[in-house]
Design an enzyme around this catalytic site. Structure first.
Site, short mmCIF file in Angstrom:
data_model
loop_
_atom_site.label_atom_id
_atom_site.label_comp_id
_atom_site.label_asym_id
_atom_site.label_seq_id
_atom_site.Cartn_x
_atom_site.Cartn_y
_atom_site.Cartn_z
N ASP A 1 0.86 -1.17 0.00
CA ASP A 1 0.00 0.00 0.00
C ASP A 1 0.91 1.23 0.00
O ASP A 1 2.08 1.15 0.39
CB ASP A 1 -0.89 -0.02 1.24
CG ASP A 1 -1.72 1.23 1.38
OD1 ASP A 1 -2.50 1.52 0.47
OD2 ASP A 1 -1.56 1.93 2.40
N ALA A 2 0.37 2.36 -0.41
CA ALA A 2 1.21 3.56 -0.54
C ALA A 2 1.13 4.47 0.69
O ALA A 2 2.11 4.63 1.44
CB ALA A 2 0.82 4.34 -1.80
#
Length: 226
Positions: free
Chosen positions: A9-10
């Site tokens: 995930d960012a």
């Protein structure tokens, strides 16, 4: 079990989502933010996530940047700063250039040196992810930026997680999925990935049918997970 593909995930996982408010609070133009930047950052992130969930279940998808703006507007009003247009503009500008957490560049370099595939899988738009990864100096360590733009729905819809296998031609068993969001890691477990929850703020585990396989405080031990 060993993994061929590491998917992150960012926002909150690789990129520090509090960095924009923290930086603005240090600037002389925004003294009003110095004592409340943490509250604003928390409100902003909470509403940003809530709006993605609500849009997903009501089939009202939009660009993640619009959700980010909407979340900030709520946070500014909640902290009594709704009329500060200069602050709003500065915070949005800073969000395009969020800092990576300190351990991120070395971690990604290690994974690439070991011959693994690496990717971001995010609610963020392609434009946002490209800007953030370049600004943080990690773009060259990533094989792919996978955005929900492709499927038109936010996490945790299974169509988002499908993007990994479709892009890399791998199986679920080949993937370690890493997120700082407990709900994201839990839902990815339910999808079939092996998962790691990076619980940086020591939050309670989400009450879901699925649990992350690993719970960490940062990303440094990711290469050791099996």
């Amino acid at each position: 079990m060993s993994f061929s593909t590491y998917v992150f995930d960012a926002y909150g996982t690789l990129f520090d989502v509090t960095a924009a408010a923290r930086q603005a609070a240090r600037e002389s133009d925004f003294p009003e933010l110095q004592d409340i930047w943490r509250d604003l950052a928390q409100h902003w992130r909470t509403k940003q996530l809530q709006y993605t969930w609500l849009r997903a279940v009501t089939h009202a998808h939009t660009d993640f940047w619009e959700v980010t703006e909407n979340g900030l507007d709520w946070a500014l009003e909640a902290t009594g700063l709704a009329d500060d247009t200069a602050l709003r503009k500065r915070l949005l500008d800073l969000y395009w250039h969020l800092q990576a957490y300190p351990e991120v560049p070395a971690l990604l370099e290690t994974l690439k040196t070991q011959g693994h595939k690496t990717a971001i899988l995010s609610n963020g738009s392609m434009k946002m992810l490209d800007a953030a990864s370049r600004s943080a100096g990690i773009a060259h360590h990533l094989d792919a930026l996978l955005s929900v733009d492709t499927v038109g729905v936010f996490k945790p819809d299974a169509r988002v997680y499908d993007l990994v296998e479709a892009y890399f031609g791998c199986t679920k068993q080949d993937v370690l999925f890493v997120s700082s969001n407990g709900w994201d890691a839990g839902c990815a477990t339910g999808y079939g990935f092996t998962t790691a929850w990076v619980n940086r703020s020591a939050e309670p585990i989400d009450r879901l049918p699925w649990r992350p396989h690993h719970i960490l405080t940062d990303l440094t031990t990711i290469p050791d997970l099996r």
